[in-house]
Design a protein around this motif. Structure first.
Motif, mmCIF file in Angstrom:
data_model
loop_
_atom_site.group_PDB
_atom_site.id
_atom_site.type_symbol
_atom_site.label_atom_id
_atom_site.label_comp_id
_atom_site.label_asym_id
_atom_site.label_seq_id
_atom_site.Cartn_x
_atom_site.Cartn_y
_atom_site.Cartn_z
ATOM 1 N N THR A 160 2.411 0.051 -9.637
ATOM 2 C CA THR A 160 3.348 0.688 -8.662
ATOM 3 C C THR A 160 3.571 2.066 -9.001
ATOM 4 N N ALA A 161 3.242 2.630 -10.038
ATOM 5 C CA ALA A 161 3.468 3.885 -10.266
ATOM 6 C C ALA A 161 2.466 5.029 -9.644
ATOM 7 N N PRO A 162 1.161 4.642 -9.635
ATOM 8 C CA PRO A 162 0.432 5.658 -8.813
ATOM 9 C C PRO A 162 0.730 5.282 -7.337
ATOM 10 N N LEU A 163 0.855 4.047 -6.941
ATOM 11 C CA LEU A 163 1.418 3.593 -5.386
ATOM 12 C C LEU A 163 2.521 4.806 -5.074
ATOM 13 N N GLU A 164 3.401 4.764 -5.943
ATOM 14 C CA GLU A 164 4.485 5.601 -5.658
ATOM 15 C C GLU A 164 4.264 7.250 -5.616
ATOM 16 N N THR A 165 3.479 7.678 -6.268
ATOM 17 C CA THR A 165 2.950 8.802 -6.514
ATOM 18 C C THR A 165 2.277 9.285 -5.067
ATOM 19 N N TRP A 166 1.219 8.312 -4.694
ATOM 20 C CA TRP A 166 0.518 8.335 -3.257
ATOM 21 C C TRP A 166 1.566 8.462 -2.006
ATOM 22 N N LEU A 167 2.467 7.654 -2.342
ATOM 23 C CA LEU A 167 3.312 7.705 -1.177
ATOM 24 C C LEU A 167 4.091 8.722 -0.996
ATOM 25 N N LYS A 168 4.130 9.793 -1.834
ATOM 26 C CA LYS A 168 4.903 11.021 -1.627
ATOM 27 C C LYS A 168 4.207 11.758 -0.501
ATOM 28 N N THR A 169 2.982 11.857 -0.348
ATOM 29 C CA THR A 169 2.201 12.402 0.641
ATOM 30 C C THR A 169 1.539 11.617 1.625
ATOM 31 N N ALA A 170 1.505 10.334 1.530
ATOM 32 C CA ALA A 170 0.374 9.536 2.410
ATOM 33 C C ALA A 170 0.788 9.234 3.834
ATOM 34 N N ASP A 171 2.094 8.978 3.962
ATOM 35 C CA ASP A 171 2.560 8.556 5.330
ATOM 36 C C ASP A 171 1.812 7.463 5.728
ATOM 37 N N PRO A 172 1.640 6.454 4.964
ATOM 38 C CA PRO A 172 0.992 5.062 5.507
ATOM 39 C C PRO A 172 1.640 4.453 6.707
ATOM 40 N N ALA A 173 0.532 3.661 7.352
ATOM 41 C CA ALA A 173 0.898 2.725 8.395
ATOM 42 C C ALA A 173 1.546 1.348 7.864
ATOM 43 N N MET A 174 0.824 0.973 6.606
ATOM 44 C CA MET A 174 1.121 -0.238 6.185
ATOM 45 C C MET A 174 0.590 -0.547 4.571
ATOM 46 N N ILE A 175 1.209 -1.431 3.921
ATOM 47 C CA ILE A 175 1.075 -1.467 2.552
ATOM 48 C C ILE A 175 0.761 -3.086 2.441
ATOM 49 N N TYR A 176 -0.472 -3.457 1.926
ATOM 50 C CA TYR A 176 -0.813 -4.697 1.835
ATOM 51 C C TYR A 176 -0.809 -5.241 0.464
ATOM 52 N N ALA A 177 -0.285 -6.262 -0.154
ATOM 53 C CA ALA A 177 -0.409 -6.424 -1.625
ATOM 54 C C ALA A 177 -0.790 -8.024 -1.837
ATOM 55 N N CYS A 178 -1.405 -8.086 -2.985
ATOM 56 C CA CYS A 178 -1.360 -9.594 -3.339
ATOM 57 C C CYS A 178 -1.405 -9.547 -5.079
ATOM 58 N N GLY A 179 -0.707 -10.289 -5.631
ATOM 59 C CA GLY A 179 -0.570 -10.204 -7.090
ATOM 60 C C GLY A 179 0.546 -10.956 -7.789
ATOM 61 N N PRO A 180 0.971 -10.769 -9.064
ATOM 62 C CA PRO A 180 1.865 -11.587 -9.606
ATOM 63 C C PRO A 180 3.350 -11.595 -9.032
ATOM 64 N N HIS A 181 4.243 -12.390 -9.229
ATOM 65 C CA HIS A 181 5.475 -12.129 -8.328
ATOM 66 C C HIS A 181 6.226 -11.035 -8.736
ATOM 67 N N GLY A 182 6.370 -10.239 -10.016
ATOM 68 C CA GLY A 182 7.228 -9.108 -10.041
ATOM 69 C C GLY A 182 6.643 -8.189 -9.589
ATOM 70 N N MET A 183 5.150 -8.052 -9.297
ATOM 71 C CA MET A 183 4.500 -6.809 -8.714
ATOM 72 C C MET A 183 4.755 -6.862 -7.276
ATOM 73 N N LEU A 184 4.794 -8.123 -6.618
ATOM 74 C CA LEU A 184 5.093 -8.355 -5.210
ATOM 75 C C LEU A 184 6.458 -7.974 -4.908
ATOM 76 N N THR A 185 7.315 -8.041 -5.734
ATOM 77 C CA THR A 185 8.855 -7.957 -5.585
ATOM 78 C C THR A 185 8.879 -6.550 -5.764
ATOM 79 N N ALA A 186 8.184 -5.626 -6.587
ATOM 80 C CA ALA A 186 8.362 -4.230 -6.558
ATOM 81 C C ALA A 186 7.731 -3.687 -5.484
ATOM 82 N N VAL A 187 6.587 -4.186 -5.039
ATOM 83 C CA VAL A 187 5.922 -3.501 -3.907
ATOM 84 C C VAL A 187 6.815 -3.399 -2.613
ATOM 85 N N GLY A 188 7.202 -4.742 -2.518
ATOM 86 C CA GLY A 188 8.211 -5.089 -1.433
ATOM 87 C C GLY A 188 9.475 -4.196 -1.401
#
Ligand SMILES: Cc1cc2nc3c(=O)[nH]c(=O)nc-3n(C[C@H](O)[C@H](O)[C@H](O)COP(=O)(O)OP(=O)(O)OC[C@H]3O[C@@H](n4cnc5c(N)ncnc54)[C@H](O)[C@@H]3O)c2cc1C
Ligand code: FES
Length: 272
Positions: free
Chosen positions: A189-217
């Motif tokens: 989630t750390a590199p994801l948050e860094t990327w989000l500072k400049t990316a302006d994405p349309a969508m985030i898709y995720a699959c993984g352990p429960h804790g990661m999904l909670t954090a991404v959500g």
């Protein structure tokens, strides 16, 4: 019939054409399957049963990792799996030619669209399994691969899977490991948050352990970005009959939905 997609759900016996160890504790199996898999959606899953399995009711769920169409027009399905217990360890010992029972495609997959703004695809460990098929379908839908960034996270470099497959599809990958053995030292989630500072994405898709999904959500909600999460629960029937996979959601009056039937992919905003 799969109520989500209108496609047929078929139980069939398939013969493994390959069942290969790809990393310590991880295997990829491949088999020819019915033509209805040509219309499978990324994020949908199948259930498997070994033919000598004593309990015929206890099937095991696995994401569709990829569907390719062979030269004779017959689809081949791939399953990527991690050995965690009795079933997966027995499956890993099945040689090519072994016959297994396959039921699917089941459930509700990801929304595939030719997004014109960037998309992030976030995988935690074996959660990468449905995401190769997702990126392939995004490409096929006409999305520019330059707009797709795949974030691969795991405990160590052994858990970073399929990087070559993503790169062959022309998408950028960023890796993170908790022990620092590959890529960023820490959570994905750390590199994801860094990327989000400049990316302006349309969508985030995720699959993984429960804790990661909670954090991404949570990250998606805070940044007001559309987000779909593929979640795992223990499953018995896999068909919406036993109620064993219910999760709390915000978007229906009963407050619960079945992961096997309404998921495994949910809008992040719907999950409690
Ligand atoms: C929709 C869906 C898609 C899945 N896709 C994949 C996939 O593509 N590849 C893959 O390797 N696995 C996937 N899984 C998980 C897989 O079904 C389990 O790992 C498998 O059933 C374990 O069977 P086993 O007999 O080897 O282990 P068991 O002896 O049944 O379990 C071993 C350990 O794993 C835990 N476990 C078992 N099933 C799950 C589960 N569903 N979620 C969380 N923990 C579990 C158990 O609690 C136990 O601690 C998916 C699960 C779901 C619900
Ligand atoms: S696993 Fe039986 S209802 Fe979902």
């Amino acid at each position: 019939m799969n109520e989500n997609t209108g496609s047929r759900v078929v139980q069939e016996t398939i013969a493994l054409t390959e069942n290969k160890r790809i990393s310590e504790g991880y295997f990829r199996m491949r088999a020819q399957c019915g033509t209805h898999y040509a219309n499978a959606a990324a994020g949908q899953f199948v259930t498997l049963r070994l033919l000598d399995q004593k309990d015929p009711l206890l099937r095991r769920p696995f994401s569709i990792h990829q569907v390719t169409i062979g030269p004779n027009g017959t689809p081949e399905i791939e399953i990527l799996y991690r050995v965690v217990g009795g079933f997966t360890s027995k499956l890993s010992r099945q040689p090519a030619g072994s016959r297994i029972d396959l039921l699917g495609p089941l459930g509700h997959g990801f929304t595939v669209a030719a997004h014109t703004r960037p998309a992030a695809v976030v995988a935690g460990g074996i959660g990468v399994a449905p995401l190769v098929f997702l990126v392939w379908q995004l490409n096929r839908a006409g999305m520019n691969p330059d707009l797709i960034t795949v974030f691969l996270g795991g405990q160590s470099k052994n858990d970073i899977l399929c990087r070559d497959r993503f790169e062959q599809m022309g998408v950028r990958t960023k890796t993170a490991t908790e022990d620092g053995s590959l890529g960023f030292h820490g959570l994905v989630t750390a590199p994801l948050e860094t990327w989000l500072k400049t990316a302006d994405p349309a969508m985030i898709y995720a699959c993984g352990p429960h804790g990661m999904l909670t954090a991404v959500g949570k990250i998606a909600r805070t940044a007001n970005i559309a987000c779909e999460l593929s979640i795992e629960t223990l499953m018995a029937c896999g068909l919406g009959v036993c109620m064993g996979c219910a999760v709390k959601t915000h978007d229906n009056s009963e407050g619960y939905q079945h992961v096997c039937k309404h998921g495994p992919v949910f809008d992040a905003a719907a999950i409690a």
